[in-house]
Scaffold this motif. Sequence first.
Motif, mmCIF file in Angstrom:
data_model
loop_
_atom_site.group_PDB
_atom_site.id
_atom_site.type_symbol
_atom_site.label_atom_id
_atom_site.label_comp_id
_atom_site.label_asym_id
_atom_site.label_seq_id
_atom_site.Cartn_x
_atom_site.Cartn_y
_atom_site.Cartn_z
ATOM 1 N N MET A 103 70.601 45.572 48.091
ATOM 2 C CA MET A 103 69.846 44.701 47.210
ATOM 3 C C MET A 103 68.747 43.988 47.996
ATOM 4 S SD MET A 103 71.238 44.657 43.955
ATOM 5 C CE MET A 103 70.658 43.151 43.318
ATOM 6 N N LYS A 104 69.053 43.574 49.202
ATOM 7 C CA LYS A 104 68.043 42.876 49.999
ATOM 8 C C LYS A 104 66.851 43.786 50.287
ATOM 9 C CE LYS A 104 71.111 39.608 52.246
ATOM 10 N NZ LYS A 104 71.652 39.124 53.522
ATOM 11 N N ARG A 105 67.129 45.039 50.628
ATOM 12 C CA ARG A 105 66.061 45.995 50.907
ATOM 13 C C ARG A 105 65.207 46.219 49.652
ATOM 14 N NH1 ARG A 105 68.180 51.481 52.232
ATOM 15 N NH2 ARG A 105 69.204 50.339 53.878
ATOM 16 N N TYR A 106 65.869 46.368 48.524
ATOM 17 C CA TYR A 106 65.148 46.587 47.269
ATOM 18 C C TYR A 106 64.245 45.390 46.969
ATOM 19 C CZ TYR A 106 64.157 47.277 42.355
ATOM 20 O OH TYR A 106 63.513 47.419 41.161
ATOM 21 N N PHE A 107 64.790 44.193 47.110
ATOM 22 C CA PHE A 107 63.998 42.999 46.829
ATOM 23 C C PHE A 107 62.795 42.919 47.766
ATOM 24 C CE2 PHE A 107 62.924 38.526 47.589
ATOM 25 C CZ PHE A 107 62.521 38.180 46.305
ATOM 26 N N LYS A 108 63.014 43.221 49.029
ATOM 27 C CA LYS A 108 61.915 43.187 50.002
ATOM 28 C C LYS A 108 60.813 44.166 49.620
ATOM 29 C CE LYS A 108 62.561 42.023 54.810
ATOM 30 N NZ LYS A 108 63.131 42.403 56.080
ATOM 31 N N GLN A 109 61.205 45.363 49.188
ATOM 32 C CA GLN A 109 60.227 46.387 48.814
ATOM 33 C C GLN A 109 59.474 46.026 47.538
ATOM 34 O OE1 GLN A 109 62.764 49.796 48.502
ATOM 35 N NE2 GLN A 109 62.499 50.381 50.639
ATOM 36 N N GLN A 110 60.161 45.424 46.583
ATOM 37 C CA GLN A 110 59.574 45.183 45.263
ATOM 38 C C GLN A 110 59.102 43.742 45.052
ATOM 39 O OE1 GLN A 110 58.953 47.631 43.282
ATOM 40 N NE2 GLN A 110 60.069 49.118 44.491
ATOM 41 N N LYS A 111 59.272 42.901 46.033
ATOM 42 C CA LYS A 111 58.953 41.483 45.906
ATOM 43 C C LYS A 111 57.568 41.278 45.280
ATOM 44 C CE LYS A 111 59.073 37.334 48.715
ATOM 45 N NZ LYS A 111 59.254 36.833 50.079
ATOM 46 N N PHE A 112 57.545 40.538 44.193
ATOM 47 C CA PHE A 112 56.324 40.208 43.459
ATOM 48 C C PHE A 112 55.628 41.433 42.857
ATOM 49 C CE2 PHE A 112 56.672 36.931 46.846
ATOM 50 C CZ PHE A 112 57.117 35.913 46.022
ATOM 51 N N GLY A 113 56.313 42.539 42.802
ATOM 52 C CA GLY A 113 55.747 43.739 42.210
ATOM 53 C C GLY A 113 56.412 44.050 40.880
ATOM 54 N N VAL A 114 56.009 45.150 40.325
ATOM 55 C CA VAL A 114 56.583 45.609 39.067
ATOM 56 C C VAL A 114 57.369 46.873 39.371
ATOM 57 C CG1 VAL A 114 56.068 46.479 36.760
ATOM 58 C CG2 VAL A 114 54.652 44.680 37.771
ATOM 59 N N SER A 115 58.585 46.924 38.860
ATOM 60 C CA SER A 115 59.386 48.130 39.058
ATOM 61 C C SER A 115 60.104 48.466 37.769
ATOM 62 C CB SER A 115 60.380 47.940 40.203
ATOM 63 O OG SER A 115 61.326 46.958 39.864
ATOM 64 N N THR A 116 60.692 49.631 37.764
ATOM 65 C CA THR A 116 61.404 50.089 36.574
ATOM 66 C C THR A 116 62.896 50.137 36.849
ATOM 67 O OG1 THR A 116 61.305 52.399 37.226
ATOM 68 C CG2 THR A 116 59.442 51.556 35.945
ATOM 69 N N THR A 117 63.640 50.279 35.799
ATOM 70 C CA THR A 117 65.086 50.435 35.934
ATOM 71 C C THR A 117 65.388 51.691 36.735
ATOM 72 O OG1 THR A 117 65.385 49.341 33.808
ATOM 73 C CG2 THR A 117 67.248 50.607 34.655
ATOM 74 N N ARG A 118 64.633 52.742 36.475
ATOM 75 C CA ARG A 118 64.832 54.002 37.205
ATOM 76 C C ARG A 118 64.651 53.781 38.708
ATOM 77 N NH1 ARG A 118 65.133 59.155 35.979
ATOM 78 N NH2 ARG A 118 64.390 58.954 33.860
ATOM 79 N N GLU A 119 63.624 53.033 39.103
ATOM 80 C CA GLU A 119 63.390 52.757 40.525
ATOM 81 C C GLU A 119 64.534 51.945 41.126
ATOM 82 O OE1 GLU A 119 58.529 52.718 40.534
ATOM 83 O OE2 GLU A 119 59.612 50.871 40.046
ATOM 84 N N PHE A 120 65.032 50.977 40.366
ATOM 85 C CA PHE A 120 66.150 50.159 40.844
ATOM 86 C C PHE A 120 67.390 51.017 41.062
ATOM 87 C CE2 PHE A 120 69.976 47.643 39.901
ATOM 88 C CZ PHE A 120 69.903 46.743 40.947
ATOM 89 N N ILE A 121 67.742 51.827 40.079
ATOM 90 C CA ILE A 121 68.920 52.684 40.185
ATOM 91 C C ILE A 121 68.761 53.658 41.343
ATOM 92 C CG2 ILE A 121 70.267 54.499 39.043
ATOM 93 C CD1 ILE A 121 69.733 52.986 36.402
ATOM 94 N N SER A 122 67.590 54.240 41.472
ATOM 95 C CA SER A 122 67.327 55.175 42.565
ATOM 96 C C SER A 122 67.515 54.499 43.924
ATOM 97 C CB SER A 122 65.920 55.734 42.440
ATOM 98 O OG SER A 122 65.634 56.575 43.513
ATOM 99 N N SER A 123 67.008 53.316 44.057
ATOM 100 C CA SER A 123 67.151 52.575 45.313
ATOM 101 C C SER A 123 68.618 52.280 45.615
ATOM 102 C CB SER A 123 66.360 51.273 45.230
ATOM 103 O OG SER A 123 66.486 50.541 46.407
ATOM 104 N N MET A 124 69.366 51.876 44.596
ATOM 105 C CA MET A 124 70.788 51.577 44.793
ATOM 106 C C MET A 124 71.566 52.852 45.150
ATOM 107 S SD MET A 124 71.063 48.334 44.494
ATOM 108 C CE MET A 124 69.403 48.206 45.121
#
Length: 57
Positions: free
Chosen positions: A1-22
């Motif tokens: 989760m920390k890595r995902y937040f760092k990558q997407q911080k203040f950006g726009v992402s999709t559910t698909r991107e979140f699931i893929s990252s996890m």
Amino acid sequence: MKRYFKQQKFGVSTTREFISSMEKSTNRDLLPFFEDHRVFLSDQELLKKSTKKKAVS
């Protein structure tokens, strides 16, 4: 989760991107987990398509 937040911080992402990252961080297929919790990629993708159609009209 920390890595995902760092990558997407203040950006726009999709559910698909979140699931893929996890999935990448856990090396597991998490789609069944999200479906069990009523997170459906198709709902978001349909919403995205209908929003684009309205913008074009």
